[in-house]
Design a protein around this motif. Sequence first.
Motif, PDB file in Angstrom:
ATOM      1  N   LEU A   1      20.520 -15.539   7.122  1.00  0.00           N
ATOM      2  CA  LEU A   1      20.717 -15.782   5.698  1.00  0.00           C
ATOM      3  C   LEU A   1      19.645 -16.742   5.227  1.00  0.00           C
ATOM      4  O   LEU A   1      19.585 -17.899   5.669  1.00  0.00           O
ATOM      5  N   GLY A   2      18.784 -16.264   4.354  1.00  0.00           N
ATOM      6  CA  GLY A   2      17.682 -17.077   3.868  1.00  0.00           C
ATOM      7  C   GLY A   2      17.874 -17.515   2.429  1.00  0.00           C
ATOM      8  O   GLY A   2      18.772 -17.041   1.714  1.00  0.00           O
ATOM      9  N   GLU A   3      17.017 -18.404   1.980  1.00  0.00           N
ATOM     10  CA  GLU A   3      17.094 -18.926   0.618  1.00  0.00           C
ATOM     11  C   GLU A   3      16.914 -17.794  -0.390  1.00  0.00           C
ATOM     12  O   GLU A   3      16.010 -16.962  -0.258  1.00  0.00           O
ATOM     13  N   GLY A   4      17.797 -17.762  -1.377  1.00  0.00           N
ATOM     14  CA  GLY A   4      17.724 -16.749  -2.411  1.00  0.00           C
ATOM     15  C   GLY A   4      18.319 -15.407  -2.047  1.00  0.00           C
ATOM     16  O   GLY A   4      18.343 -14.489  -2.871  1.00  0.00           O
ATOM     17  N   GLN A   5      18.792 -15.268  -0.831  1.00  0.00           N
ATOM     18  CA  GLN A   5      19.350 -14.003  -0.371  1.00  0.00           C
ATOM     19  C   GLN A   5      20.840 -13.948  -0.693  1.00  0.00           C
ATOM     20  O   GLN A   5      21.550 -14.946  -0.584  1.00  0.00           O
ATOM     21  N   GLY A   6      21.343 -12.796  -1.096  1.00  0.00           N
ATOM     22  CA  GLY A   6      22.767 -12.622  -1.312  1.00  0.00           C
ATOM     23  C   GLY A   6      23.476 -12.231  -0.030  1.00  0.00           C
ATOM     24  O   GLY A   6      22.845 -11.924   0.991  1.00  0.00           O
ATOM     25  N   ALA A   7      24.814 -12.236  -0.079  1.00  0.00           N
ATOM     26  CA  ALA A   7      25.622 -11.890   1.084  1.00  0.00           C
ATOM     27  C   ALA A   7      26.604 -10.795   0.715  1.00  0.00           C
ATOM     28  O   ALA A   7      26.975 -10.623  -0.454  1.00  0.00           O
TER      29      ALA A   7
ATOM     30  N   LEU B   1      27.561 -22.456  -2.454  1.00  0.00           N
ATOM     31  CA  LEU B   1      26.171 -22.484  -2.002  1.00  0.00           C
ATOM     32  C   LEU B   1      25.208 -21.874  -3.024  1.00  0.00           C
ATOM     33  O   LEU B   1      23.999 -21.834  -2.780  1.00  0.00           O
ATOM     34  N   GLY B   2      25.731 -21.387  -4.139  1.00  0.00           N
ATOM     35  CA  GLY B   2      24.879 -20.791  -5.148  1.00  0.00           C
ATOM     36  C   GLY B   2      24.330 -19.433  -4.767  1.00  0.00           C
ATOM     37  O   GLY B   2      23.212 -19.074  -5.147  1.00  0.00           O
ATOM     38  N   LEU B   3      25.116 -18.646  -4.033  1.00  0.00           N
ATOM     39  CA  LEU B   3      24.681 -17.335  -3.542  1.00  0.00           C
ATOM     40  C   LEU B   3      25.410 -16.211  -4.268  1.00  0.00           C
ATOM     41  O   LEU B   3      26.556 -16.370  -4.703  1.00  0.00           O
ATOM     42  N   ARG B   4      24.775 -15.057  -4.358  1.00  0.00           N
ATOM     43  CA  ARG B   4      25.447 -13.846  -4.811  1.00  0.00           C
ATOM     44  C   ARG B   4      26.281 -13.300  -3.653  1.00  0.00           C
ATOM     45  O   ARG B   4      25.859 -13.343  -2.498  1.00  0.00           O
ATOM     46  N   PHE B   5      27.462 -12.776  -3.975  1.00  0.00           N
ATOM     47  CA  PHE B   5      28.315 -12.215  -2.931  1.00  0.00           C
ATOM     48  C   PHE B   5      28.953 -10.925  -3.423  1.00  0.00           C
ATOM     49  O   PHE B   5      29.398 -10.824  -4.568  1.00  0.00           O
ATOM     50  N   THR B   6      29.011  -9.937  -2.532  1.00  0.00           N
ATOM     51  CA  THR B   6      29.666  -8.662  -2.815  1.00  0.00           C
ATOM     52  C   THR B   6      30.725  -8.395  -1.754  1.00  0.00           C
ATOM     53  O   THR B   6      30.437  -8.499  -0.554  1.00  0.00           O
ATOM     54  N   ALA B   7      31.927  -8.067  -2.188  1.00  0.00           N
ATOM     55  CA  ALA B   7      33.020  -7.715  -1.282  1.00  0.00           C
ATOM     56  C   ALA B   7      33.238  -6.205  -1.332  1.00  0.00           C
ATOM     57  O   ALA B   7      33.353  -5.626  -2.412  1.00  0.00           O
ATOM     58  N   VAL B   8      33.293  -5.576  -0.170  1.00  0.00           N
ATOM     59  CA  VAL B   8      33.568  -4.146  -0.069  1.00  0.00           C
ATOM     60  C   VAL B   8      34.975  -3.993   0.503  1.00  0.00           C
ATOM     61  O   VAL B   8      35.236  -4.415   1.634  1.00  0.00           O
TER      62      VAL B   8
ATOM     63  N   ASP C   1      34.848   4.094   5.381  1.00  0.00           N
ATOM     64  CA  ASP C   1      34.645   2.941   6.253  1.00  0.00           C
ATOM     65  C   ASP C   1      33.951   1.819   5.476  1.00  0.00           C
ATOM     66  O   ASP C   1      32.757   1.894   5.184  1.00  0.00           O
ATOM     67  N   ALA C   2      34.712   0.772   5.139  1.00  0.00           N
ATOM     68  CA  ALA C   2      34.158  -0.330   4.343  1.00  0.00           C
ATOM     69  C   ALA C   2      33.036  -1.054   5.078  1.00  0.00           C
ATOM     70  O   ALA C   2      32.043  -1.476   4.463  1.00  0.00           O
ATOM     71  N   SER C   3      33.181  -1.204   6.392  1.00  0.00           N
ATOM     72  CA  SER C   3      32.138  -1.888   7.161  1.00  0.00           C
ATOM     73  C   SER C   3      30.828  -1.116   7.125  1.00  0.00           C
ATOM     74  O   SER C   3      29.748  -1.699   6.977  1.00  0.00           O
ATOM     75  N   ALA C   4      30.909   0.212   7.238  1.00  0.00           N
ATOM     76  CA  ALA C   4      29.699   1.034   7.196  1.00  0.00           C
ATOM     77  C   ALA C   4      29.033   0.944   5.823  1.00  0.00           C
ATOM     78  O   ALA C   4      27.801   0.857   5.721  1.00  0.00           O
ATOM     79  N   VAL C   5      29.831   0.939   4.764  1.00  0.00           N
ATOM     80  CA  VAL C   5      29.277   0.826   3.418  1.00  0.00           C
ATOM     81  C   VAL C   5      28.612  -0.535   3.229  1.00  0.00           C
ATOM     82  O   VAL C   5      27.504  -0.633   2.680  1.00  0.00           O
ATOM     83  N   ALA C   6      29.276  -1.601   3.681  1.00  0.00           N
ATOM     84  CA  ALA C   6      28.699  -2.939   3.535  1.00  0.00           C
ATOM     85  C   ALA C   6      27.400  -3.063   4.318  1.00  0.00           C
ATOM     86  O   ALA C   6      26.418  -3.642   3.839  1.00  0.00           O
ATOM     87  N   ARG C   7      27.381  -2.515   5.518  1.00  0.00           N
ATOM     88  CA  ARG C   7      26.173  -2.584   6.349  1.00  0.00           C
ATOM     89  C   ARG C   7      25.014  -1.827   5.691  1.00  0.00           C
ATOM     90  O   ARG C   7      23.877  -2.308   5.655  1.00  0.00           O
ATOM     91  N   GLU C   8      25.307  -0.650   5.146  1.00  0.00           N
ATOM     92  CA  GLU C   8      24.257   0.152   4.515  1.00  0.00           C
ATOM     93  C   GLU C   8      23.722  -0.533   3.267  1.00  0.00           C
ATOM     94  O   GLU C   8      22.502  -0.564   3.029  1.00  0.00           O
ATOM     95  N   ARG C   9      24.612  -1.108   2.463  1.00  0.00           N
ATOM     96  CA  ARG C   9      24.160  -1.800   1.255  1.00  0.00           C
ATOM     97  C   ARG C   9      23.345  -3.039   1.604  1.00  0.00           C
ATOM     98  O   ARG C   9      22.381  -3.381   0.910  1.00  0.00           O
ATOM     99  N   ALA C  10      23.743  -3.745   2.660  1.00  0.00           N
ATOM    100  CA  ALA C  10      22.974  -4.915   3.086  1.00  0.00           C
ATOM    101  C   ALA C  10      21.544  -4.512   3.424  1.00  0.00           C
ATOM    102  O   ALA C  10      20.574  -5.180   3.032  1.00  0.00           O
ATOM    103  N   HIS C  11      21.396  -3.415   4.151  1.00  0.00           N
ATOM    104  CA  HIS C  11      20.068  -2.932   4.533  1.00  0.00           C
ATOM    105  C   HIS C  11      19.273  -2.492   3.302  1.00  0.00           C
ATOM    106  O   HIS C  11      18.091  -2.842   3.153  1.00  0.00           O
ATOM    107  N   ARG C  12      19.934  -1.779   2.409  1.00  0.00           N
ATOM    108  CA  ARG C  12      19.235  -1.219   1.248  1.00  0.00           C
ATOM    109  C   ARG C  12      18.863  -2.299   0.222  1.00  0.00           C
ATOM    110  O   ARG C  12      17.798  -2.227  -0.399  1.00  0.00           O
ATOM    111  N   GLU C  13      19.723  -3.312   0.062  1.00  0.00           N
ATOM    112  CA  GLU C  13      19.515  -4.296  -0.988  1.00  0.00           C
ATOM    113  C   GLU C  13      19.001  -5.636  -0.465  1.00  0.00           C
ATOM    114  O   GLU C  13      18.855  -6.595  -1.238  1.00  0.00           O
ATOM    115  N   GLY C  14      18.742  -5.728   0.839  1.00  0.00           N
ATOM    116  CA  GLY C  14      18.225  -6.965   1.400  1.00  0.00           C
ATOM    117  C   GLY C  14      19.231  -8.101   1.426  1.00  0.00           C
ATOM    118  O   GLY C  14      18.875  -9.275   1.307  1.00  0.00           O
TER     119      GLY C  14
END
Length: 344
Positions: A64-70, A89-96, A124-137
């Motif tokens: 998790l780096g500066e400016g990165q969402g979770a 922490l001032g981060l963007r967060f998305t819940a699946v 599969d929520a985990s698969a969707v979250a993993r794919e979005r993390a990869h696609r959206e950084g």
Amino acid sequence: MHGALAELAREAARSADTHLLRVDLPAFPGIRFYFKDEAAHPTGSLKHRLARSLYLYALCNGRLGEGQGAIDASSGSTAISEAWFARLLGLRFTAVMPDCTAPGKVRLIRALGADCVLLPKGVDASAVARERAHREGLCYLDQFGLAERATDWRGNNNIAESILAQMASEPDPVPAWIVCGAGTGGTSATLGRYLRYRRLDTQVCVAEPTGGAFATGWRSRDPQDLASRTTLIEGIGRPRVEPGFLFDVVDRVEEVDDIASIAAAWRLESLVGRRYGGSSGTNFVACLRLARELRDAGRSGSIVSLLCDRGDRYDETLFNRDWLAGHGIALAAGRTALDALENA
């Protein structure tokens, strides 16, 4: 990164430990029940500890780096805690999450400034979250994959260390049993490892909805086992065995039908004066079964369990009679069965 770690350290210093509530039931003389009130955390659940650990793990491992969402997959309570820490922490967060998640949880996550992605049954929520993390950084916090390793099981105020410190002056300071549910498997892993680390004879019981994957997997020792049925109890009763569930540190799994869990959640309100979610009811049923065995064997001792999250999150579901009727839950029958178990 240093600023984020310092903020998490300050938050931990501001957070007091949670209460350990004692309950004595007349039908079980010499057996003391203790309930660790994890709903007292700022984010209202046991998952407050996990969320802090997941952010620390992500930061210290460079994930998790500066400016990165979770982003993470969750049935609600973990996402609430993760959203709260993200705001801190001032981060963007998305819940699946599954679209059957209690509406109160979804509203709270959004009120904390996070996004919610609601998925239909079978996705599969985990698969969707993993794919979005990869696609959206985004940083995929991965509670199901990392829970047991993100938590420091040797100490550092983990839940096992906290329970035993609070039990130290009680009549039976070393519990016969500690009872917990399993969502990620991280809590049972932490408890089981820490008890072995301390060389204590306390056993760990996982309370699981009937037909849940952790129950079938624990019996077969097959991590590929799947749940044989679904459950109305959010947070536990996973469809598959998650990587954080360690078979060999769990001494027993007790399966509990949904109707019993829900009746027990209602009963807890009269015992301790506030509402808790369905998984707390599942734990309570398992405690009563273990207490009957101790009593019938002529043994005394203590049983510790967890009150996992705030019951007001379920005002529109588990504590709504119309909702229960619509899902085929006959609360009166569940209460009658619970009374028989509690008073037998």
